[in-house]
Each structure stands twice: as structure tokens, then as C-alpha cells.
Design an enzyme around this catalytic site. Structure first.
Site, short mmCIF file in Angstrom:
data_model
loop_
_atom_site.label_atom_id
_atom_site.label_comp_id
_atom_site.label_asym_id
_atom_site.label_seq_id
_atom_site.Cartn_x
_atom_site.Cartn_y
_atom_site.Cartn_z
N LYS A 103 0.85 -1.20 0.00
CA LYS A 103 0.00 0.00 0.00
C LYS A 103 0.88 1.25 0.00
CE LYS A 103 -4.01 1.90 2.53
NZ LYS A 103 -4.89 1.75 3.71
N SER A 153 -9.74 1.44 2.58
CA SER A 153 -8.94 2.23 1.68
C SER A 153 -7.82 1.45 0.97
CB SER A 153 -8.31 3.40 2.47
OG SER A 153 -7.40 2.91 3.44
N SER A 199 -9.88 -0.76 6.74
CA SER A 199 -9.28 -0.63 5.40
C SER A 199 -8.57 -1.85 4.85
CB SER A 199 -8.32 0.54 5.39
OG SER A 199 -9.06 1.72 5.25
N1 GLN Z 1 -13.33 3.88 6.02
C1 GLN Z 1 -12.67 4.26 7.22
C2 GLN Z 1 -12.24 5.71 7.14
O1 GLN Z 1 -12.47 6.29 6.14
C3 GLN Z 1 -11.48 3.38 7.48
C4 GLN Z 1 -10.29 3.74 6.70
C5 GLN Z 1 -9.06 3.00 7.12
O2 GLN Z 1 -9.14 1.98 7.79
N2 GLN Z 1 -7.92 3.57 6.76
O3 GLN Z 1 -11.70 6.27 8.05
#
Ligand code: GLN
Length: 420
Positions: free
Chosen positions: A26, A101, A125
Site C-alpha cells: 500500500k 482504503s 481498510s
Molecule cells: N473507512 C474508514 C475511514 O475512512 C477506514 C479507513 C481505514 O481503515 N484507513 O476512516
């Protein structure tokens, strides 16, 4: 499909447990001399001078890193559509999002472009894109994996974790990246003697699986059909199931977003166009330069969160929002403790909905935040969880989430492997 932001090969050692295996990383995880953008125009040209600890461990283990994957900007999103580099399409569900994400990482594995991938999970994410792409993802216990070299979104919530095609693959990658690190004082010794890959033995005989009512009742019908079939499957293999209650999770999404946005607003203050990040090359006083660099460098979702986070932390509002959210976090933690007094693992759908259509979520942030209902409680409580493919609804993948007590990754790996 737009899986990678930077496609560059980094060769690891000649032998080791991951020799001959390809890994996608990532793009918020630092790679020495290879661009690391966090999916943001702010860091479009940023080349880190050092490796994250997890990247050093991949190299030592003989892995070949094949690229840096697309992601929601700074990890802020559930669909990989907030990336400054455009969205990634779900490789197994045409026209749909891959989840986020870490959408590029899950898509790379699902499409066969990499054997394995690393994601990061602040509020879901890793598990969300694993569920939406039909692969396996593990969010480790807070403190099991070093965050050194992870560009911070919300420090108190996030962990780096593995994504793979099978439970054993993901577990083997966890074996490589986990364990204490002197460069991250939040890492712990617990779990150091574990062998996660070996735990993928499918033995659930005698295991007690709790099903939290609150994480099941709001899910789509098609998702629930798949979920209950998987629960039947676990029972037929010797597991016992029982209903449990996590009353405080009704506050989890609100508490999570207050805490995550507050921490983000403070973390992202370093991107001022002077010391770090995009600089428009402007002259002027500091406020003007700072303002313009951030106006150009950040996308709309990041700006929204910096504004809300700054508001929640400001004098006069701190107790009303941030402190209240911390209190709710403590209650969620307590609920999990009580549930684990009578169960070994907790099961729920990973996501209450199947993968959304591309373009559907950007105009409705609240709906997108609510889709995180089943994943964020786990981060608030610092616990480990895995998402394993459970089946399909209307030919869209559905993931099942198994949550364990702190540092009991072996138990969730064992239970998940029984469902494969
Ligand atoms: N969807 C969640 C957010 O937008 C989790 C994102 C993540 O785990 N980085 O914060």
C-alpha cells in the site's frame, strides 16, 4: 483497473520464507528510494529515504515487492475513490468499487497481479477491500505489527496487515511482519512465539462462536443469507454458536470518526508545503504559502476531515466531542471483554452491504461512513480480526469477519481456515 500508483520492482534476499513470492505494498508504507504518495497530490513527488520496518522484513524474508498500490487519500475512505490518482475497479465485480482504503492491495491479489499484499487498517481498510474483492485480510491486534514508516492517519487506531488468496497465505505474511520493533514503542512482545500459518488447520471442534446481534441486524438480506450459511458450516464442523450483545457499538461509528478525524487533523498539519509536501512555489507570508499548498495538495475528503477534526479538538468543544468519543471507545472495549468471557471468537458480516457501484459513494459521505459499522468497533477495542470469503450474493463477494481477543490471531486464523 488502476491497481498500482508506482509499479517498480524491489528485490528481496535470495532465500527466506517468502522467496519467489510477489508482494504489493500500500502506498502509505515507506519504501526507500521508491515514491510513496498516500494517494495524495500532496505527496505526489515524495521519495522516502528509508524503509518501513515491515518493508525491511519483507526484503529479509526474500519477497519481491512489485509495486505501490492505489488507496483512498491518506486512508480516508471505504471505496478507493478518494485517491488523487483515480479509482481502482473491483477485479471480480465489474463496475463496482474494490472497497477501501487498501483497494489497490486487495485488487492486486484478487486479479493475480501479486501473490500477497500489505494494507493498513484504521477502521476497516484491510477487511473491507478483502471482503469486496473475495480475498483474505487480517487486521492485527494493536501493537503486534510495527507502524514505523507507516504515514500516520490515526495513530491510536491503525495497524499494517496482510492480504492473501488463502488464510494460510495471509497468516504466513503476518508471521513475517509481526513482532516487536525498537523503532515503534507501541509494539509488544505478546504473540512473539506464535506461528500463524501453522494455525490455519481448520480445527474448530469445541470452539464457541459468538454472534453479536448489533453487528448482524442491520445487514442486507443477501449478505445475511451468505453469513448464516457460513455459520451453519462452522456448526457442522463442531463449533458451538451463541448470540451475544455489544450494546455500545451503537456509538462506534460516531466515536470512530471523531477520534480518527481529530488525530488526522493533527497528523496532517506537518504537510505545510515548506518542510513536507507539495509546495506551489508561492511567495508570501507563512499563512498564504501554507494555505495554498494545502488547498492544492489535499482532496475534498481530506479537507472535510481536517476541518471537522480541528473543530472537535478546539477549546470549548474538546470535552463535548473528543473526550466523549474516548468514553464511548472505553465502553466498546468493555463490551468486547464481556463477550469474550463466554466465547472464543465473534462472527459477523465484514461489511453490511455488497460492493457499491463506482461513483455511488462520493456524493454521500455519511452513507459511506455508516458502511464501516462492523469494522470500526474492532479498531476502537484494539482487537485482531480477519475477513474471509464466505460466498456471493448476486455474484458479488461477501466476507465474514471473525474477531478475537487481543493477541489471539491464531484462533481467528484457525476458525477462518475452517470456512475455506
Ligand atoms: N473507512 C474508514 C475511514 O475512512 C477506514 C479507513 C481505514 O481503515 N484507513 O476512516
Amino acid at each position: 483497473m488502476n491497481v498500482y500508483i508506482t509499479e517498480e520492482t524491489i528485490e528481496g534476499a535470495e532465500d527466506g520464507p517468502l522467496a519467489g513470492r510477489t508482494v504489493a505494498v500500500k502506498d502509505n508504507i515507506s519504501t526507500e528510494n521508491v515514491r510513496t504518495t498516500c494517494g495524495s497530490a500532496m505527496l505526489e513527488d515524495y521519495v522516502p529515504p528509508y524503509d518501513a520496518t515491515v518493508v525491511s522484513r519483507l526484503k529479509e524474508a526474500g519477497a519481491t515487492i512489485v509495486g505501490k498500490t492505489n488507496m483512498d487519500e491518506f486512508g480516508m475512505g471505504t471505496t478507493t475513490e478518494t485517491s488523487a490518482f483515480g479509482p481502482t475497479e473491483n477485479p471480480v465485480a465489474e463496475g463496482r468499487v474494490p472497497g477501501g482504503s487498501s483497494g489497490g492491495s486487495a485488487a492486486a491479489v484478487a486479479a493475480g497481479e501479486a501473490d500477497l499484499a500489505l494494507g493498513s487498517d484504521t477502521g476497516g481498510s484491510i477487511r473491507c477491500p478483502a471482503a469486496f474483492c473475495g480475498v483474505v485480510g487480517i487486521k492485527p491486534t494493536y501493537g503486534l505489527v510495527s507502524r514505523y514508516g507507516l504515514v500516520a492517519y490515526a495513530n491510536s487506531l491503525e495497524q499494517i496487515g496482510p492480504i492473501g488468496n488463502t488464510v494460510e497465505d495471509a497468516a504466513a505474511l503476518l508471521d513475517v511482519i509481526s513482532g516487536p520493533d525498537e523503532r515503534d514503542s507501541t509494539t509488544r512482545d505478546e504473540g512473539a512465539d506464535s506461528n500463524y500459518a501453522a494455525a490455519a488447520d481448520g480445527d474448530v471442534d469445541g470452539l464457541t462462536v459468538g454472534i453479536p446481534t448489533e453487528l448482524v441486524e442491520g445487514a442486507d438480506e443477501g449478505v445475511l443469507d451468505v453469513f448464516w450459511d457460513a455459520i451453519d458450516d462452522l456448526e457442522s464442523q463442531g463449533a458451538t454458536t451463541r448470540e451475544v450483545s455489544l450494546e455500545s457499538v451503537e456509538y462506534a461509528v460516531q466515536a470512530y470518526y471523531v477520534i480518527a478525524m481529530s488525530e488526522a487533523s493533527s497528523n496532517l498539519a506537518r504537510f505545510d508545503g515548506v518542510r513536507y509536501g507539495h509546495s506551489g512555489g508561492y511567495d508570501g507570508n507563512w499563512n498564504e504559502v501554507f494555505g495554498r499548498a494545502r488547498e492544492e495538495g489535499f482532496g475534498p475528503e481530506v479537507k472535510r476531515r481536517v476541518l471537522l477534526g480541528t473543530y472537535a479538538l478546539s477549546a470549548g468543544y474538546h470535552d463535548k466531542y473528543y473526550k466523549k468519543a474516548q468514553d464511548a471507545r472505553a465502553l466498546v472495549e468493555q463490551d468486547f471483554d464481556e463477550a469474550f468471557a463466554e466465547t472464543d471468537v465473534l462472527a459477523s458480516p465484514t461489511m453490511p452491504v455488497p460492493p457499491m457501484e463506482l461513483g455511488e459513494s462520493l456524493s454521500d459521505p455519511l452513507k459511506m461512513y455508516l458502511a464501516d459499522a462492523n469494522t470500526v468497533p474492532v479498531n476502537l477495542a484494539n482487537l485482531p480480526a480477519i475477513s474471509v470469503p464466505a460466498g456471493e450474493t448476486d455474484r458479488l463477494p461477501v466476507g465474514l469477519q471473525l474477531v478475537g481477543p487481543a493477541f489471539e490471531e491464531e484462533t481467528i486464523v484457525r476458525a477462518a481456515s475452517a470456512l475455506e
